[in-house]
Each structure stands twice: as structure tokens, then as C-alpha cells.
Design a protein around this motif. Structure first.
Motif, short mmCIF file in Angstrom:
data_model
loop_
_atom_site.label_atom_id
_atom_site.label_comp_id
_atom_site.label_asym_id
_atom_site.label_seq_id
_atom_site.Cartn_x
_atom_site.Cartn_y
_atom_site.Cartn_z
N TYR A 102 0.82 -1.21 0.00
CA TYR A 102 0.00 0.00 0.00
C TYR A 102 0.86 1.26 0.00
CZ TYR A 102 -4.57 -2.22 0.58
OH TYR A 102 -5.73 -2.91 0.37
N VAL A 103 1.82 1.34 0.92
CA VAL A 103 2.63 2.56 1.05
C VAL A 103 3.45 2.82 -0.21
CG1 VAL A 103 4.48 3.69 2.34
CG2 VAL A 103 2.74 2.38 3.56
N PHE A 104 4.12 1.79 -0.71
CA PHE A 104 4.99 1.94 -1.88
C PHE A 104 4.20 2.43 -3.09
CE2 PHE A 104 7.12 0.13 -5.66
CZ PHE A 104 8.36 0.73 -5.53
N HIS A 105 3.04 1.83 -3.34
CA HIS A 105 2.27 2.20 -4.53
C HIS A 105 1.51 3.51 -4.37
CE1 HIS A 105 3.10 -2.06 -5.45
NE2 HIS A 105 3.09 -1.64 -6.70
N ILE A 106 1.05 3.80 -3.16
CA ILE A 106 0.37 5.08 -2.95
C ILE A 106 1.36 6.23 -3.13
CG2 ILE A 106 -0.61 6.57 -1.15
CD1 ILE A 106 -2.14 4.10 -0.12
N MET A 107 2.56 6.09 -2.57
CA MET A 107 3.56 7.15 -2.71
C MET A 107 4.02 7.28 -4.16
SD MET A 107 3.68 8.40 0.24
CE MET A 107 2.56 7.80 1.50
N GLY A 108 4.21 6.16 -4.83
CA GLY A 108 4.64 6.20 -6.23
C GLY A 108 3.58 6.82 -7.13
N ALA A 109 2.32 6.44 -6.93
CA ALA A 109 1.22 6.98 -7.73
C ALA A 109 1.07 8.48 -7.50
CB ALA A 109 -0.08 6.26 -7.39
N THR A 110 1.13 8.90 -6.24
CA THR A 110 0.98 10.31 -5.91
C THR A 110 2.12 11.13 -6.48
OG1 THR A 110 -0.14 9.67 -3.85
CG2 THR A 110 0.60 11.94 -4.02
N GLU A 111 3.33 10.56 -6.47
CA GLU A 111 4.49 11.29 -7.00
C GLU A 111 4.36 11.52 -8.50
OE1 GLU A 111 9.38 11.03 -6.97
OE2 GLU A 111 8.19 10.27 -5.30
N CYS A 112 3.86 10.53 -9.23
CA CYS A 112 3.65 10.69 -10.68
C CYS A 112 2.71 11.86 -10.96
CB CYS A 112 3.07 9.41 -11.28
SG CYS A 112 4.23 8.03 -11.36
N LEU A 113 1.63 11.93 -10.20
CA LEU A 113 0.65 13.01 -10.39
C LEU A 113 1.20 14.35 -9.93
CD1 LEU A 113 -2.53 11.10 -9.12
CD2 LEU A 113 -1.88 11.55 -11.50
N LEU A 114 1.98 14.33 -8.84
CA LEU A 114 2.56 15.58 -8.32
C LEU A 114 3.53 16.20 -9.31
CD1 LEU A 114 2.80 17.57 -5.93
CD2 LEU A 114 4.65 16.14 -5.05
N LEU A 115 4.31 15.38 -10.00
CA LEU A 115 5.26 15.90 -10.99
C LEU A 115 4.52 16.60 -12.13
CD1 LEU A 115 7.95 13.08 -11.14
CD2 LEU A 115 8.17 15.35 -10.13
N ILE A 154 -6.55 6.80 -3.82
CA ILE A 154 -7.69 6.01 -4.30
C ILE A 154 -7.26 5.01 -5.37
CG2 ILE A 154 -9.86 6.13 -5.60
CD1 ILE A 154 -10.46 8.75 -4.14
N THR A 155 -6.51 5.47 -6.37
CA THR A 155 -6.12 4.57 -7.47
C THR A 155 -5.18 3.46 -7.00
OG1 THR A 155 -4.38 6.16 -8.07
CG2 THR A 155 -6.44 6.26 -9.30
N PHE A 205 -3.10 5.40 -16.59
CA PHE A 205 -3.60 6.60 -15.92
C PHE A 205 -2.49 7.32 -15.16
CE2 PHE A 205 -5.31 8.46 -11.94
CZ PHE A 205 -6.04 9.50 -12.49
N LEU A 206 -1.63 6.57 -14.50
CA LEU A 206 -0.62 7.18 -13.63
C LEU A 206 0.70 7.50 -14.32
CD1 LEU A 206 -1.18 5.09 -10.39
CD2 LEU A 206 -1.74 7.49 -10.74
N LEU A 207 0.91 6.95 -15.52
CA LEU A 207 2.15 7.22 -16.23
C LEU A 207 1.92 7.98 -17.53
CD1 LEU A 207 4.05 3.83 -15.72
CD2 LEU A 207 4.55 6.01 -14.64
N ALA A 208 1.11 7.41 -18.41
CA ALA A 208 0.91 8.02 -19.73
C ALA A 208 0.21 9.37 -19.66
CB ALA A 208 0.14 7.05 -20.63
N VAL A 209 -0.87 9.44 -18.88
CA VAL A 209 -1.65 10.69 -18.81
C VAL A 209 -0.82 11.83 -18.20
CG1 VAL A 209 -3.69 11.81 -17.84
CG2 VAL A 209 -3.87 9.50 -18.79
N PRO A 254 12.57 4.97 -16.05
CA PRO A 254 12.49 3.55 -15.66
C PRO A 254 11.06 3.03 -15.59
CG PRO A 254 13.96 4.77 -14.20
CD PRO A 254 13.24 5.78 -15.02
N ALA A 255 10.13 3.85 -15.07
CA ALA A 255 8.75 3.40 -14.89
C ALA A 255 8.08 3.11 -16.22
CB ALA A 255 7.95 4.46 -14.12
N VAL A 256 8.26 4.00 -17.21
CA VAL A 256 7.67 3.79 -18.53
C VAL A 256 8.27 2.57 -19.20
CG1 VAL A 256 7.52 4.77 -20.87
CG2 VAL A 256 6.98 6.19 -18.90
N SER A 257 9.61 2.42 -19.10
CA SER A 257 10.27 1.28 -19.74
C SER A 257 9.83 -0.05 -19.13
CB SER A 257 11.79 1.42 -19.62
OG SER A 257 12.21 1.27 -18.27
N LEU A 258 9.37 -0.01 -17.87
CA LEU A 258 8.96 -1.24 -17.19
C LEU A 258 7.47 -1.54 -17.36
CD1 LEU A 258 9.71 -3.62 -15.35
CD2 LEU A 258 9.28 -2.14 -13.40
N TYR A 259 6.64 -0.52 -17.17
CA TYR A 259 5.20 -0.76 -17.10
C TYR A 259 4.45 -0.55 -18.42
CZ TYR A 259 5.70 -0.98 -12.04
OH TYR A 259 6.06 -1.34 -10.76
#
Length: 322
Positions: A102-115, A154-155, A205-209, A254-259
Motif C-alpha cells: 500500500y505505502v509503496f504504490h500510494i507514494m509512487g502513484a501520488t508522485e507521478c501526479l505531483l510531478l 484512491i487509485t 492513468f498514472l504514467l501516460a496521462v 524507468p517506470a515507462v520502460s517497465l510498465y
């Protein structure tokens, strides 16, 4: 194998680089050095952004949130990695795995949107400079950051919860360094098409958009900068954006190349190295990128260090009197 509530294993075995034992000691040393650096760097950015009145602006408000995210992000995985690399036990409890998930993915998802939000801030600052303070007022900044956090929570929490519903059929071995959604889906048995499709939508949603929004913002910024007649003005505009662009590249690369590539083209160890990069390297480098390339932050850090040294000297002198 002991099952928790008869459905989930009591603990997971994290294989990590079990097939490359020679990597464990160098990796342990690297993590032992970079983790304190990440903690000190991000805490310093948070402190100077809050204590120095000159840094009470939208950009540094967003940067404070980014540093807090990086602190939680790296803390959710590095201590467990250090434990597993430094001992013969390569396990994590089921509860520990759930918390990490939960923590790893919530922080990662929020960071993508924050950038993406930070790129919008740069767009307004450079393309609409006369309206910047009016548009990016305190109320709007708090609203935007709250929305980013809410969307990230949420996501990521929804995807993590759906993943935890999958049956593992008694399997408790994960071929990874941490508990990640993709590796749990891969380990699960039965029909996983729905989970894989949901993960694909989640990553889009969290990377491409956000990445498209960032590119659109910088396309507009680029056109505006090219129209600036003075070289000094162009240099200042570039310096304003360069730190953010470097951070975007470090996270999204790295995230785009992986996911966002076909699963069949991903090698066995690629997710492990990528997780190390965006979970350890990026949070360590971010505060130094913003500090070394920003005169205001460097000045605030020096001021904080001088203040701490002065307070320490006064404390020592006070003790010597008694």
C-alpha cells in the motif's frame, strides 16, 4: 507452510538476487550509504522550505510534498531490503508485505501526479508570469495538492486491494526484492486477465496521462522561452525548469520502460533493478538536484547550517559557564 486465516501465507520469501549471491554485499553497502543520504537530503529540503520565508512559494510547497513522498517511498522498502540482504532470512511477514504494498504504490502513484502538477506550476510561472500569483494562490495550491494525494491514494489503494483478493494457491515465494502489485499478480494462480487489465489501465492513468500533460506543459514553455529576446532571460527560464525535468526523467524513464511495454519483453531481473532505481536512487538524488541547481535553496541550506552552528556554539558556551 503456515497459512494466515487459512487463505494467505504467514510470510513471503523474497528471492531478490538469490541466483547472484555476489551482488548482495555490494547492494547492501550501497543501500546503507544511500538511505541515510536520502533521509537527510529530503528532511533538509522540507525544513528549509518551511523555515525560510523566501521559499514560501507554490514551487517550494510542491517540493516539500515531493520530499515527503520520497521519504515515505524509500522508507517503505529500504529497511526491509537491508534486513534481507544483511541476514540469511529473505522473508517478509504477510502484514509487512501488505503495508509495503500500500505505502509503496500510494507514494509512487501520488508522485507521478505531483510531478505533472509541478510542470503546470512551471507553465504558469513562465507562460503567464504576470498572473502567476493570482492563479497559483495558496487556496488553489492546497486544493491541487489535496486532489493529487486523493487521486493517488484512491487509485493505488484500489489496485492493491484488488490484487490482494487474488488466490496464491499456497505459493509464498516472490521473485522480487519487495512486494509489488505486478509480482503478486504474476505469482497468483487462476484467471488473472481482469487483474492484468486493471493494472494496465492503472499504469496508463498514472504514467501516460501525467507524462502527456508534462510534455504539453513543456512544449508551451519551450515556445515561450524561444520568444524571449534576452539570453539572460532564456537562461533563467531554463534554470527554473531544468531541475524538474531531470526529476521527471529519473522517475518516468524507468517506470515507462517497465510498465508500458509488453510483459514478454521484460527480463526476469529488470523489475528488480528498476525498483531499486525509482525506489532508492531517485529519492536520494531528488533533494540534491533541487539543492545544487537552485541558488535560493542553497542559500537557505547554508543559512540553516549557520543557524544550527551558532545555536550549538551558544549551547557549548552556556555549559562551560556552569
Amino acid at each position: 507452510m503456515t497459512l494466515l486465516n487459512g487463505s494467505h501465507p504467514e510470510e513471503f520469501i523474497l528471492l531478490g538476487f538469490a541466483d547472484r549471491p555476489w551482488l548482495e554485499l555490494p547492494l547492501f553497502i550501497v543501500l546503507l550509504v544511500t538511505y541515510p543520504m536520502a533521509m537527510i537530503g529530503n528532511i533538509t529540503v522540507i525544513l528549509v522550505s518551511r523555515l525560510d520565508p523566501r521559499l514560501h512559494s507554490p514551487m517550494y510547497f510542491f517540493l516539500t510534498n515531493l520530499s515527503f513522498l520520497d521519504l515515505c517511498y524509500t522508507t517503505s522498502i529500504v529497511p526491509q531490503m537491508l534486513f534481507n540482504l544483511g541476514t540469511s532470512r529473505k522473508t517478509i511477514s504477510y502484514v509487512g508485505c501488505v503495508v509495503q504494498l500500500y505505502v509503496f504504490h500510494i507514494m509512487g502513484a501520488t508522485e507521478c501526479l505531483l510531478l505533472a502538477l509541478m510542470s503546470f506550476d512551471r507553465y504558469v510561472a513562465i507562460c503567464r508570469p504576470l498572473h502567476y500569483t493570482l492563479i497559483m494562490n495558496q487556496r488553489l495550491c492546497i486544493l491541487l495538492v489535496s486532489t493529487v494525494w486523493l487521486c493517488g491514494v484512491i487509485t493505488a489503494a484500489s489496485q492493491a486491494t484488488l490484487t490482494l483478493q487474488l488466490s496464491l494457491c499456497g505459493t509464498n515465494t516472490l521473485d522480487h526484492l519487495l512486494c509489488e502489485i505486478s509480482v503478486l499478480i504474476k505469482t497468483a494462480c487462476g484467471d488473472k486477465k481482469a487483474s492484468e487489465l486493471t493494472l494496465s489501465v492503472f499504469c496508463t492513468f498514472l504514467l501516460a496521462v501525467p507524462l502527456c500533460l508534462i510534455l504539453a506543459s513543456y512544449a508551451s514553455i519551450g515556445r515561450t522561452v524561444l520568444n524571449i529576446k534576452s539570453s539572460e532571460g532564456r537562461r533563467k527560464a531554463f534554470a527554473t525548469c531544468s531541475s524538474h525535468l531531470i526529476v521527471v526523467f529519473l522517475l518516468y524513464g524507468p517506470a515507462v520502460s517497465l510498465y508500458l511495454q509488453p510483459p514478454s519483453s521484460i527480463t526476469r531481473d529488470q523489475p528488480k533493478f528498476m525498483a531499486l532505481f525509482y525506489g532508492v536512487v531517485t529519492p536520494t538524488l531528488n533533494p540534491f538536484i533541487y539543492t545544487l541547481r537552485n541558488k535560493d535553496v542553497k542559500g537557505a541550506v547554508c543559512k540553516l547550517v549557520r543557524s544550527m552552528s551558532h545555536s550549538k556554539q551558544k549551547f557549548v558556551n552556556f555549559n562551560l559557564k556552569f
